[in-house]
Design an enzyme around this catalytic site. Structure first.
Site, PDB file in Angstrom:
ATOM      1  CE  LYS A   1     -74.513 -12.951  21.171  1.00 10.70           C
ATOM      2  NZ  LYS A   1     -74.384 -13.119  19.774  1.00 10.70           N
TER       3      LYS A   1
ATOM      4  CD  GLU B   1     -72.990 -26.638  21.828  1.00  6.33           C
ATOM      5  OE1 GLU B   1     -71.911 -26.415  21.243  1.00  6.33           O
ATOM      6  OE2 GLU B   1     -74.004 -27.052  21.237  1.00  6.33           O
TER       7      GLU B   1
ATOM      8  CE1 TYR C   1     -73.253  -3.995  20.247  1.00  2.00           C
ATOM      9  CE2 TYR C   1     -74.358  -5.192  22.006  1.00  2.00           C
ATOM     10  CZ  TYR C   1     -73.875  -5.136  20.713  1.00  2.00           C
ATOM     11  OH  TYR C   1     -73.999  -6.227  19.898  1.00  2.00           O
TER      12      TYR C   1
ATOM     13  CB  CYS D   1     -71.509 -15.407  11.956  1.00  2.00           C
ATOM     14  SG  CYS D   1     -73.028 -16.389  11.996  1.00  2.00           S
TER      15      CYS D   1
ATOM     16  CB  CYS E   1     -75.611 -18.694  11.389  1.00  2.00           C
ATOM     17  SG  CYS E   1     -76.417 -17.405  12.367  1.00  2.00           S
TER      18      CYS E   1
ATOM     19  CE  LYS F   1     -75.414 -16.220  18.687  1.00  2.00           C
ATOM     20  NZ  LYS F   1     -74.777 -15.720  17.449  1.00  2.00           N
TER      21      LYS F   1
ATOM     22  NE  ARG G   1     -81.219 -12.464  15.667  1.00  2.00           N
ATOM     23  CZ  ARG G   1     -81.851 -13.557  16.047  1.00  2.00           C
ATOM     24  NH1 ARG G   1     -83.135 -13.700  15.782  1.00  2.00           N
ATOM     25  NH2 ARG G   1     -81.203 -14.508  16.691  1.00  2.00           N
TER      26      ARG G   1
HETATM   27  C1  PBG Z   1     -74.403 -13.374  14.586  1.00  2.06           C
HETATM   28  C2  PBG Z   1     -74.434 -12.729  15.904  1.00  2.06           C
HETATM   29  C3  PBG Z   1     -75.557 -12.312  16.638  1.00  2.06           C
HETATM   30  C4  PBG Z   1     -75.075 -11.641  17.743  1.00  2.06           C
HETATM   31  C5  PBG Z   1     -73.695 -11.694  17.677  1.00  2.06           C
HETATM   32  N1  PBG Z   1     -73.324 -12.394  16.544  1.00  2.06           N
HETATM   33  C6  PBG Z   1     -76.999 -12.374  16.327  1.00  2.06           C
HETATM   34  C7  PBG Z   1     -77.714 -13.636  16.299  1.00  2.06           C
HETATM   35  O1  PBG Z   1     -77.202 -14.719  16.574  1.00  2.06           O
HETATM   36  O2  PBG Z   1     -78.871 -13.538  15.950  1.00  2.06           O
HETATM   37  C8  PBG Z   1     -75.905 -10.964  18.793  1.00  2.06           C
HETATM   38  C9  PBG Z   1     -75.275  -9.807  19.469  1.00  2.06           C
HETATM   39  C10 PBG Z   1     -76.177  -8.936  20.261  1.00  2.06           C
HETATM   40  O3  PBG Z   1     -77.392  -9.141  20.375  1.00  2.06           O
HETATM   41  O4  PBG Z   1     -75.645  -7.972  20.798  1.00  2.06           O
HETATM   42  N2  PBG Z   1     -74.388 -14.729  14.528  1.00  2.06           N
END
Ligand code: PBG
Length: 323
Positions: free
Chosen positions: A249, A234, A314, A120, A130, A196, A206
């Site tokens: 996600k 999607e 995590y 990304c 992104c 997502k 972030r």
């Molecule tokens: C980047 C990305 C994000 C996450 C994973 N890849 C952040 C977003 O889309 O703002 C989020 C991961 C998390 O919150 O653990 N595109």
């Protein structure tokens, strides 16, 4: 006829019996640990909104990957914090970019740990979106695809097992597949962040990746949490474009979607137990309100029960020690 007292479901819950009739099993190789590699750090940096999580300088990230492998964790998902950001996110596809260097080092030292690279631009662009922007200040979908192709090839060249596009650009999987194949990387797979949602549960991430958009929001490309049918669209498009695995996600508030993607597809389903889901349990644990490890293990079980094959979390280290 088949009711109480003849039928007594509690017989199956006795110690010992409970275990042999259990429907869902979790093991450490179902876990993928996110790993933040920070080109600006000389030593591990704590992430305030994600207790016990750190951003690692390159050397420490390699050590950390080895520790996770030794615990039986199946894979790592690499996120980079580059030495500098610019309008185009140049450091995202640099041969000596932080994710590329980390991938090379980790694959050289631990070949049985599966390396997924987040693909990304938001960690690399000054504006934190992104993709590249058009003159209205919105992400230009088709122009961004050209960048994603380059990033994918640079990550594949470094040795990534799977690239993991997370920017929700239309056509991203097809563009990346074509680019990998035409550069001789047909063995490198794609874990698509297919489904997502635009979620407030990404807040702590972030901070961790320093990737909050400097203006606007991501709702023009990430999905509306209210929608179910859009998830079918999607996931179907990404499967048709050549994704090897499909991600949903966040995980916990979206288990209905995990189940739906499981039922609609035969590809492996991955669920991302995101930063906000982690932070909630850690914060409540710090207050003594619940036990983070027990609730994390229960969460993992439930995510798998809903239909996920792999869980990005995590809690990977803590869970690998428990399961
Ligand atoms: C980047 C990305 C994000 C996450 C994973 N890849 C952040 C977003 O889309 O703002 C989020 C991961 C998390 O919150 O653990 N595109």
């Amino acid at each position: 006829m088949a009711g109480f007292p003849t039928r007594r479901p509690r017989r199956l819950r006795r110690d010992g019996v409970r275990d042999i009739v259990r429907e869902t099993d979790v093991s450490s190789d179902d876990l993928v640990a996110p790993l933040f590699v920070d080109a600006t750090a000389d030593e591990p940096v704590e992430i305030p909104s994600m207790p016990d999580e750190q951003r690692y300088p390159l050397d420490d990230a390699v050590v950390r990957a080895g520790e996770l492998r030794d615990l039986g964790v199946g894979g790592v998902m690499l996120f980079g914090v580059p030495e500098e950001k610019d309008e185009q996110g140049t450091r995202a596809w640099a041969e000596d970019g932080i994710v590329q260097r980390a991938t090379r080092r980790i694959k050289n030292s631990t070949d049985d740990l599966v390396v997924f690279t987040d693909l990304c631009m938001c960690e690399y662009t000054e504006h934190g979106h992104c993709g590249v922007l058009n003159d209205k200040g919105h992400v230009d979908n088709d122009a961004t695809l050209a960048y994603l192709r380059n990033i994918a090839v640079s990550q594949a060249e470094a040795g990534a097992d799977f690239v993991a596009p997370s920017g929700m650009m239309d056509g991203m999987v097809g563009a990346i597949r074509e680019s990998l194949d035409s550069h001789g990387y047909s063995d490198v797979g794609i874990l698509s962040y297919a489904v997502k949602y635009a979620s407030a549960f990404y807040g702590p991430f972030r901070d961790a990746a320093d990737s909050a958009p400097s203006f606007g929001h991501r709702r023009r490309y990430q999905m509306d949490p209210a929608n179910t049918r859009a998830a079918s669209v999607e996931a179907r498009l990404d499967a048709q474009e050549g994704a090897d695995m499909l991600m949903v996600k966040p995980a916990l508030p979206y288990l209905d979607i995990v189940r739906q993607v499981r039922e609609e597809h035969d590809l492996p389903v991955v669920a991302y137990n995101v930063s906000g889901e982690y932070a909630m349990l850690k914060a409540a644990d710090e207050k003594g309100w619940l036990d983070a490890e027990e609730t994390a293990e229960e969460s993992l079980m439930c995510i798998k029960r809903a239909g996920a094959d792999l869980v990005v979390t995590y809690f990977a280290e803590e869970l690998a020690r428990r399961v």
